[in-house]
Write a protein that holds these residues in place. Sequence first.
Motif, mmCIF file in Angstrom:
data_model
loop_
_atom_site.group_PDB
_atom_site.id
_atom_site.type_symbol
_atom_site.label_atom_id
_atom_site.label_comp_id
_atom_site.label_asym_id
_atom_site.label_seq_id
_atom_site.Cartn_x
_atom_site.Cartn_y
_atom_site.Cartn_z
ATOM 1 N N ILE A 173 0.849 -1.190 0.000
ATOM 2 C CA ILE A 173 0.000 0.000 0.000
ATOM 3 C C ILE A 173 0.884 1.239 0.000
ATOM 4 O O ILE A 173 1.905 1.280 0.690
ATOM 5 N N TYR A 174 0.536 2.198 -0.786
ATOM 6 C CA TYR A 174 1.329 3.434 -0.840
ATOM 7 C C TYR A 174 0.382 4.574 -1.134
ATOM 8 O O TYR A 174 -0.783 4.382 -1.456
ATOM 9 N N LEU A 175 0.928 5.799 -1.036
ATOM 10 C CA LEU A 175 0.070 6.966 -1.222
ATOM 11 C C LEU A 175 0.009 7.385 -2.694
ATOM 12 O O LEU A 175 -1.045 7.747 -3.196
ATOM 13 N N PHE A 177 0.563 9.315 -6.377
ATOM 14 C CA PHE A 177 0.262 10.691 -6.790
ATOM 15 C C PHE A 177 -1.023 11.199 -6.176
ATOM 16 O O PHE A 177 -1.200 12.379 -5.968
ATOM 17 N N ARG A 178 -1.970 10.298 -5.933
ATOM 18 C CA ARG A 178 -3.279 10.738 -5.422
ATOM 19 C C ARG A 178 -3.242 11.007 -3.932
ATOM 20 O O ARG A 178 -4.167 11.539 -3.367
ATOM 21 N N GLU A 179 -2.115 10.565 -3.290
ATOM 22 C CA GLU A 179 -1.915 10.793 -1.866
ATOM 23 C C GLU A 179 -3.019 10.221 -1.000
ATOM 24 O O GLU A 179 -3.477 10.834 -0.046
ATOM 25 N N LEU A 180 -3.408 9.030 -1.375
ATOM 26 C CA LEU A 180 -4.378 8.276 -0.573
ATOM 27 C C LEU A 180 -3.882 6.836 -0.533
ATOM 28 O O LEU A 180 -3.321 6.367 -1.527
ATOM 29 N N GLY A 229 7.561 -4.925 7.698
ATOM 30 C CA GLY A 229 6.885 -4.776 8.981
ATOM 31 C C GLY A 229 5.984 -3.559 9.056
ATOM 32 O O GLY A 229 5.745 -3.047 10.154
ATOM 33 N N TYR A 230 5.514 -3.074 7.934
ATOM 34 C CA TYR A 230 4.569 -1.959 7.979
ATOM 35 C C TYR A 230 3.169 -2.499 7.774
ATOM 36 O O TYR A 230 2.943 -3.384 6.958
ATOM 37 N N TYR A 231 2.234 -1.923 8.553
ATOM 38 C CA TYR A 231 0.844 -2.344 8.401
ATOM 39 C C TYR A 231 0.344 -1.995 7.028
ATOM 40 O O TYR A 231 0.545 -0.890 6.530
ATOM 41 N N GLN A 232 -0.312 -2.923 6.404
ATOM 42 C CA GLN A 232 -0.977 -2.654 5.142
ATOM 43 C C GLN A 232 -2.465 -2.494 5.410
ATOM 44 O O GLN A 232 -3.061 -1.491 5.068
ATOM 45 N N LEU A 233 -3.001 -3.476 6.040
ATOM 46 C CA LEU A 233 -4.402 -3.414 6.469
ATOM 47 C C LEU A 233 -4.395 -3.750 7.952
ATOM 48 O O LEU A 233 -3.652 -4.637 8.383
ATOM 49 N N LEU A 242 0.219 1.697 7.196
ATOM 50 C CA LEU A 242 1.507 2.293 6.857
ATOM 51 C C LEU A 242 2.345 2.633 8.082
ATOM 52 O O LEU A 242 3.433 3.163 7.976
ATOM 53 N N GLU A 243 1.798 2.294 9.241
ATOM 54 C CA GLU A 243 2.558 2.489 10.475
ATOM 55 C C GLU A 243 3.420 1.250 10.669
ATOM 56 O O GLU A 243 3.050 0.161 10.248
ATOM 57 N N SER A 244 4.566 1.468 11.353
ATOM 58 C CA SER A 244 5.438 0.319 11.611
ATOM 59 C C SER A 244 4.795 -0.577 12.668
ATOM 60 O O SER A 244 4.271 -0.085 13.668
ATOM 61 N N SER A 245 4.856 -1.873 12.452
ATOM 62 C CA SER A 245 4.223 -2.794 13.392
ATOM 63 C C SER A 245 5.280 -3.447 14.273
ATOM 64 O O SER A 245 6.425 -3.640 13.857
ATOM 65 N N ALA A 246 4.884 -3.744 15.493
ATOM 66 C CA ALA A 246 5.797 -4.470 16.383
ATOM 67 C C ALA A 246 5.897 -5.925 15.954
ATOM 68 O O ALA A 246 6.817 -6.634 16.328
ATOM 69 N N MET A 247 4.881 -6.341 15.216
ATOM 70 C CA MET A 247 4.846 -7.740 14.805
ATOM 71 C C MET A 247 5.469 -7.892 13.425
ATOM 72 O O MET A 247 4.872 -7.533 12.424
ATOM 73 N N VAL A 248 6.729 -8.348 13.417
ATOM 74 C CA VAL A 248 7.400 -8.573 12.144
ATOM 75 C C VAL A 248 7.648 -10.066 12.022
ATOM 76 O O VAL A 248 8.550 -10.606 12.636
ATOM 77 N N PRO A 249 6.814 -10.756 11.259
ATOM 78 C CA PRO A 249 6.962 -12.210 11.191
ATOM 79 C C PRO A 249 8.189 -12.603 10.376
ATOM 80 O O PRO A 249 8.579 -11.887 9.451
ATOM 81 N N PRO A 250 8.799 -13.732 10.751
ATOM 82 C CA PRO A 250 9.934 -14.215 9.957
ATOM 83 C C PRO A 250 9.469 -14.733 8.596
ATOM 84 O O PRO A 250 8.313 -15.093 8.429
#
Lengths: 572, 163
Positions: A173-175, A177-180, A229-233, A242-250
């Motif tokens: 997930i990214y922002l 050009f539409r910044e959403l 390790g960034y939240y997508q959903l 898009l926030e960093s998650s504490a849960m980074v699975p191997p």
Amino acid sequence: MVSGVSVALDERKKRPTFEGALPFPEEHYRDLKRRHIIRLGLTYLAPLLILIVYFYFIYTALVTESRRLHLKAVAENQANTLDLFLSERLVNISNLIDDPKFQVPPSPESMERYLQKLISNSDAFVDVGFFDSTGIQTGYAGPYPSLENRNYASEPWYQTLKEQNQEYVITDIYLGFRELPHFTIAVWRIVNDQFVVLRATLSPNKIYEYIVSLEGAGEVLTAIVNRDGYYQLVTPHMGTPLESSAMVPPIEPRLGVEQVKIDGQTINYCYSWLKSADWALIVQQSSMAGGTSLSGIQLRLILISAFLLLFGVFMIVYRSRRLVEFQIESDRTRMQLEHAAKLASVGELAAGIAHEINNPLAVISEEAGLMKDLMNPEFGDPQPPQDLVVHLDNIEESVFRCRDITRKLLGFVRQTELDLKPHDIHVILNEVVDGILGPEIAVSNITVVREYGEHIPKLVTDKNQLLQVVLNIINNAVDAIGNAAGTITITTENTGKQVRIGIADTGGGMTSGQLDKIFMPFYTTKEVGKGTGLGLSVSYGIIKSFGGKIEVASEVGGGSTFTIVLPAKSKS
Amino acid sequence: MDEKQIKLLIVDDEVKFLNSIAQRLEMRGFDVTKASNGQEAVAAAQSGKFDLALLDLKMPGMDGTEVLAVLKKEHKYLEVIILTGHGSMDSAVECTKLGAFSYLPKPYELEKLLDTLRQAYEARLNKKFQSDQARMDKIARLATGSSALSILREMRKLDDEEK
């Protein structure tokens, strides 16, 4: 004799009031009850408690394991569903570009038609775009018309698509050009020797809604993280996209359970990597759902354990109370038996002592008679009164002798409360030898030898009871010697831990058969009417209650030795 | 009784009692010898002649019953009256078996003691008389057919037993 009987009657009258009272101070029984409770508790409750704790842990481990398995199943299931979903979307797009009617470049109308077609497949689609070989979006349909004719050549997803062999890409997930927040599914084809790309963007919200509508989603919190390790959903409870998650699975294994500490709280989560995208689906037990589904059983377990423990405590307290009651009853019986034995030995003693009274009485009678004679003119001139004083003195002295004898008897028979005080045992021994049994020993052929040891500590004991024991044993020694000449040797010794009082006679001794029975109640070797058979059994009880014991050594023809062993430091 | 003083031995370890009873009986005409224990009593019995004895049972050293046995052995006609504070039927029976004339528990009335002494003395006289009578008969029988020497020997025996 008369005084002895009246004392016995007085004591009998006192009995009923005596029965209501506790034989020992209340603290003694409270302490006893406390010790019973601790002992019973350790015996019965401790194993129960250990068992309960053990089963609780086993149960908890089982529950945790089953939760992990359940979570794993949910994660795998959801990941598969999501994979399927993404594959379907990919197929939707691929179908458009692979359509033989697909024209390069597509007309705006056909773009619009494509979008409608995609949305009819899934409402997650937001827009659709066509890119020529230079990376410029030449065709676009969707809510952001400004994106048309933009150059995407330097966009990461475009680059990835170009560099890789795979015919499609599903982006994070990214922002853009539409910044959403959105993500892209793009496919490339070579059409007319040109590298063309058709891509569609999808709304993460729609996918999220789709995920939470899946089976089993209600019990868990679901999130999707990318490889970094960034939240997508993500469920709002867990974080924001898009926030960093504490849960980074191997990366390996593809499916697993991990633990992470967040704010000091250990959280178990289960992850499953998707096949179609570089995403991992993460499920976490929803605390509310987990709590309610299992607390019922846990609560039942706790309630049953609590009931069992309470019942155990109740039973133990009840049993302890019964034991103490029994102890009080047995102490009371023992004291009554002691008292009876005391009265009986007083009876024996009284017979001896009453005889002692006859001697001073005879002196009184003779002195009085002599004075009468001396004043009788029949026997010559009456004597001057001053010559009679010596006879009056003798009378007076004899009266006091009688009084001393009766006092001794009374002092011994009186039932007193248990009175624990430090006592010099030599004083007690002398009181028996010189006082109570003094007259009897004086007219016998018995020599009393005292071999008192040095440094004998004072013993905390009840004087009357110890006196009773010593009297019993020395009295037996006197009887064992009888009319013959003999010696009673009284020794005292301090061995550090114990004080030993030895009373040895040179009497006839006992057979081993007699030795076995001497501490039994009502066993006596004395003539009928002379002994009750209670003396030694009661003595034994008394010395045991002081924490000591009585040892006996005897040999037929070799005399007997009784040894009273008392702890040097008595229980207070 | 008056014509001849009755010889009386009193044995008792209670010295005050011994003194006062001795004095009272002396006042009543008895010839009293005192002994405050068994040994003294035996010694007195061996050196002197007694008609009657008052004897205590419980004494330190030599017991009353032992003294009784010795007295009865030393003096054939001596009558012994037991005086004791430790009175019981058992000891009374035992003493009578050993040859005591009577048994008086302490304390007693003096009149009773005097009566008992009188009876004992009569018994002693009676016994002695019968014994003497038997002896006289024997002498008489001997006199009819024996030598003067054997008569003399019998008479000497009679004298010895006067003791």
